[in-house]
Design a protein around this motif. Structure first.
Motif, mmCIF file in Angstrom:
data_model
loop_
_atom_site.group_PDB
_atom_site.id
_atom_site.type_symbol
_atom_site.label_atom_id
_atom_site.label_comp_id
_atom_site.label_asym_id
_atom_site.label_seq_id
_atom_site.Cartn_x
_atom_site.Cartn_y
_atom_site.Cartn_z
ATOM 1 N N ASN A 100 0.810 -1.218 0.000
ATOM 2 C CA ASN A 100 0.000 0.000 0.000
ATOM 3 C C ASN A 100 0.845 1.270 0.000
ATOM 4 N N ALA A 101 1.897 1.321 0.827
ATOM 5 C CA ALA A 101 2.680 2.554 0.957
ATOM 6 C C ALA A 101 3.370 2.923 -0.355
ATOM 7 N N LEU A 102 3.919 1.900 -1.043
ATOM 8 C CA LEU A 102 4.592 2.160 -2.321
ATOM 9 C C LEU A 102 3.632 2.087 -3.501
ATOM 10 N N ASP A 103 2.429 1.583 -3.252
ATOM 11 C CA ASP A 103 1.419 1.426 -4.291
ATOM 12 C C ASP A 103 1.963 0.619 -5.479
ATOM 13 N N ILE A 104 2.547 -0.548 -5.152
ATOM 14 C CA ILE A 104 3.060 -1.422 -6.204
ATOM 15 C C ILE A 104 2.619 -2.861 -5.927
ATOM 16 N N ASP A 105 2.442 -3.615 -6.988
ATOM 17 C CA ASP A 105 2.193 -5.042 -6.858
ATOM 18 C C ASP A 105 3.513 -5.768 -6.607
ATOM 19 N N LEU A 106 3.458 -6.755 -5.758
ATOM 20 C CA LEU A 106 4.613 -7.596 -5.467
ATOM 21 C C LEU A 106 4.202 -9.055 -5.615
ATOM 22 N N TYR A 107 5.209 -9.908 -5.749
ATOM 23 C CA TYR A 107 4.970 -11.334 -5.937
ATOM 24 C C TYR A 107 5.649 -12.102 -4.807
ATOM 25 N N LEU A 108 4.944 -13.074 -4.262
ATOM 26 C CA LEU A 108 5.610 -14.000 -3.351
ATOM 27 C C LEU A 108 6.560 -14.852 -4.190
ATOM 28 N N ARG A 109 7.762 -15.030 -3.701
ATOM 29 C CA ARG A 109 8.791 -15.645 -4.538
ATOM 30 C C ARG A 109 8.431 -17.076 -4.925
ATOM 31 N N ILE A 110 8.766 -17.413 -6.144
ATOM 32 C CA ILE A 110 8.623 -18.796 -6.608
ATOM 33 C C ILE A 110 9.944 -19.538 -6.473
ATOM 34 N N ALA A 111 11.031 -18.801 -6.287
ATOM 35 C CA ALA A 111 12.359 -19.372 -6.049
ATOM 36 C C ALA A 111 13.302 -18.232 -5.686
ATOM 37 N N PRO A 112 14.354 -18.506 -4.905
ATOM 38 C CA PRO A 112 15.324 -17.455 -4.560
ATOM 39 C C PRO A 112 16.484 -17.373 -5.544
ATOM 40 N N GLU A 113 16.421 -18.111 -6.628
ATOM 41 C CA GLU A 113 17.579 -18.342 -7.493
ATOM 42 C C GLU A 113 18.285 -17.076 -7.952
ATOM 43 N N LEU A 114 17.550 -16.141 -8.533
ATOM 44 C CA LEU A 114 18.210 -15.001 -9.156
ATOM 45 C C LEU A 114 18.877 -14.095 -8.129
ATOM 46 N N TYR A 115 18.337 -14.031 -6.913
ATOM 47 C CA TYR A 115 18.989 -13.246 -5.866
ATOM 48 C C TYR A 115 20.253 -13.950 -5.368
ATOM 49 N N LEU A 116 20.201 -15.262 -5.258
ATOM 50 C CA LEU A 116 21.384 -15.991 -4.805
ATOM 51 C C LEU A 116 22.515 -15.879 -5.824
ATOM 52 N N LYS A 117 22.164 -15.882 -7.110
ATOM 53 C CA LYS A 117 23.212 -15.741 -8.125
ATOM 54 C C LYS A 117 23.745 -14.311 -8.172
ATOM 55 N N ARG A 118 22.942 -13.345 -7.803
ATOM 56 C CA ARG A 118 23.476 -11.987 -7.645
ATOM 57 C C ARG A 118 24.577 -11.965 -6.578
ATOM 58 N N LEU A 119 24.439 -12.820 -5.560
ATOM 59 C CA LEU A 119 25.469 -12.900 -4.523
ATOM 60 C C LEU A 119 26.756 -13.512 -5.056
ATOM 61 N N LEU A 120 26.656 -14.429 -6.022
ATOM 62 C CA LEU A 120 27.867 -14.919 -6.692
ATOM 63 C C LEU A 120 28.596 -13.756 -7.363
ATOM 64 N N VAL A 121 27.821 -12.896 -8.042
ATOM 65 C CA VAL A 121 28.421 -11.708 -8.659
ATOM 66 C C VAL A 121 29.094 -10.856 -7.589
ATOM 67 N N GLY A 122 28.481 -10.778 -6.418
ATOM 68 C CA GLY A 122 29.012 -9.956 -5.329
ATOM 69 C C GLY A 122 30.173 -10.567 -4.577
ATOM 70 N N GLY A 123 30.599 -11.773 -4.955
ATOM 71 C CA GLY A 123 31.791 -12.352 -4.343
ATOM 72 C C GLY A 123 31.543 -13.400 -3.281
ATOM 73 N N PHE A 124 30.276 -13.696 -2.941
ATOM 74 C CA PHE A 124 29.971 -14.834 -2.075
ATOM 75 C C PHE A 124 29.904 -16.076 -2.966
ATOM 76 N N HIS A 125 30.930 -16.890 -2.949
ATOM 77 C CA HIS A 125 31.067 -17.948 -3.949
ATOM 78 C C HIS A 125 30.480 -19.287 -3.532
ATOM 79 N N ARG A 126 30.067 -19.418 -2.294
ATOM 80 C CA ARG A 126 29.343 -20.616 -1.842
ATOM 81 C C ARG A 126 28.220 -20.136 -0.918
ATOM 82 N N VAL A 127 27.007 -20.125 -1.432
ATOM 83 C CA VAL A 127 25.876 -19.613 -0.659
ATOM 84 C C VAL A 127 24.730 -20.608 -0.706
#
Length: 524
Positions: free
Chosen positions: A217-244
């Protein structure tokens, strides 16, 4: 007034009697030394003489599960969920408050007792009670002692009662906890870092599935409950966390079955500098180690069949598995026209994407029997992979009882996996099957940003052709890849299904404490 209403009214009267006697029916705190199971672990080996010599005085708390009165003596069983301790209560040894508690005690109440630990003439470990305290007055009676909850749906809806009466149900969730702890230990010992990623996402990504939608409501945007964490976890590979890794709750707006619950738990982990073949060996090692730790050996019993978990496990490509199980020449699995013909010959259901799309069925003049059944055929050539996967699901999947890796999965259904160097129609991806269920999904991660962008475009086209589960274009993920992601293997393992196997449970609802159910009709 029904019998149940009469019992509730009687218990309310007893609660009033306690209050009138100056006894709080719901005190804030209970002073105790041990619970019943701890009493047995600490003193269960002592005989009558040893108990008498040591003079062990204890204060014990638990739920009243049995109450037997014999004149001025009562025997009460206190339970803590896994074990019971018998109380022997002599009315003359209680003070006025304790006598009032005993007089108004019912099955299901929580109580605390203080006294000396003895053994009765029958040898049962017993607390000779000199003080009795009410901890929580139960207003609603428990189910009948010897039958508990016999209706399966009632057990799911009222899990709190199922756990009280069904030792097997309690054991399942203890095994579940042991499995999750074992997974954490296994990964932590190998240098993996546990992380948390968003459950509400601006774009549902990392899998092909239909999401749940909510609104901020505050941001007035639709959001989705995640179907998988995959793309965020791979962003962490880019960030240098190589085993997550993340043991995550995910949500998919799909049907409910013995293998599917809209809210479920997965393990996802990502390992820089590895690939899907290395993950096969890693998965064998992890699952067999978990079985040895939790079950005592690298094997389990599933539906009266012993599953051998010691490596190595069987490995087939998807085409090899179809040819072996369905008796189809592997050469017939290389072209969409032949796949369509097999569907027609075997009277198999069409892939959902074909039935739901604007197209009918592929034109196949060499298979007139199929054209007759499905006139007006015209499917995109890019649906070869979808038909191959559908044929696998129809003819092979439920036959894979022993642990089996299925690899070389079509690129059309693998938007984040690297293609095989010798055949770009397939990807460096595997799915693990046990007990006729998919347990894990893994691949060599696609880290070329331009190729990934094209995969997203292909997914968008599939969505426009009627595939509601196809992935959307994620511009930020492409931007992350453009900064450079190391080669990596990534894997997701279904925790709920793994628990089903480890506990020989036929339904996923048996291993989820509070599974989603249709709301129950009530008077209110």
């Amino acid at each position: 007034m029904s019998e149940l209403e009469a019992q509730i009214a009687n218990r309310r009267q007893k609660r009033e009697a306690l209050a009138e006697g100056g006894i709080a029916p719901y005190p804030s705190r209970a002073e105790l030394d041990l619970e019943p199971s701890e009493v047995h672990r600490s003193y269960g080996e002592l005989d009558t003489e040893s108990l008498a010599a040591e003079g062990i005085g204890l204060r014990v708390a638990g739920r009243v599960r049995a109450l037997r009165k014999h004149g001025k003596t009562a025997f009460v069983d206190l339970h803590d969920g896994s074990s019971k301790l018998q109380l022997m209560v002599r009315l003359q040894e209680l003070d006025e408050g304790g006598s009032t508690v005993l007089e108004n005690l019912d099955l299901g109440d929580y109580a605390a007792a203080e006294g000396a630990l003895i053994r009765t003439r029958t040898g049962e470990l017993t607390l000779a009670t000199t003080s009795l305290t009410m901890l929580a007055k139960a207003l609603r009676p428990l189910p009948e002692k010897w039958h508990g909850l016999t209706d399966v749906e009632s057990r799911y809806r009222r899990r709190y009662l199922d756990l009280l009466f069904n030792e097997e149900s309690r054991r399942r969730f203890e095994v579940r906890a042991a499995l999750v702890n074992g997974i954490r230990s296994f990964l932590n010992e190998r240098g993996f870092l546990e992380v948390e990623t968003p459950m509400m996402q601006a774009m549902a990504g990392g899998a092909t599935a239909r999401p749940f939608v909510t609104h901020h409501n505050a941001l007035d945007i639709d959001l989705y409950l995640r179907i998988a964490p995959e793309l965020y976890l791979k962003r962490l590979l880019v960030g240098g966390f190589h085993r997550v890794y993340e043991i995550n709750r995910s949500f998919r707006n799909e049907g409910i079955s013995t293998q599917h619950n809209p809210e479920f738990t997965m393990l996802e982990f990502y390992w820089a500098y590895s690939d899907y073949e290395q993950l096969m060996s890693f998965t064998e090692e992890m699952v067999s180690a978990l079985a040895s730790q939790v079950l005592g050996e690298p094997a389990l019993l599933w539906n009266d069949t012993r599953l051998e978990l010691a490596p190595p496990w069987d490995r087939y490509t998807m085409r090899q598995a179809i040819a072996k199980s369905a008796g189809v020449d592997v050469e017939r699995l290389d072209h969409l026209a032949d796949l369509v013909g097999i569907f027609g010959e075997r009277q198999l259901s069409l892939p959902a994407v074909a039935k739901d799309s604007k197209h009918a069925v592929l034109q196949c003049s060499s298979r007139p029997e199929f054209e007759e059944r499905y006139p007006g055929v015209d499917l995109p050539a890019g649906w070869y992979g979808r038909f191959l996967v559908a044929l696998f699901e129809e003819t092979v999947e439920n036959q894979l009882i022993q642990p089996t890796f299925i690899s070389e999965i079509p690129v059309e259904v693998s938007p984040f996996a690297k293609v095989c160097s010798d055949d770009p129609r397939f990807t460096e991806r595997f799915e693990l099957f046990m007990g006729g269920m998919e347990i894990a999904n893994a691949y060599s991660e696609l880290n070329d940003p331009d190729q990934q962008a094209q995969r997203f475009r292909d997914q968008v086209k599939a969505r426009q052709s009627g595939d509601d589960e196809a992935h959307r274009f994620d511009e930020d993920y492409i931007r992350a890849l453009e900064h450079g992601m190391p080669p990596a293997g990534g894997e997701g393992i279904g925790i709920d299904r793994l628990v089903m196997l480890f506990t020989d449970s036929p339904s996923i609802r048996d291993v989820i404490l509070f599974p989603l159910l249709r709301p129950e009709a009530t008077d209110e």
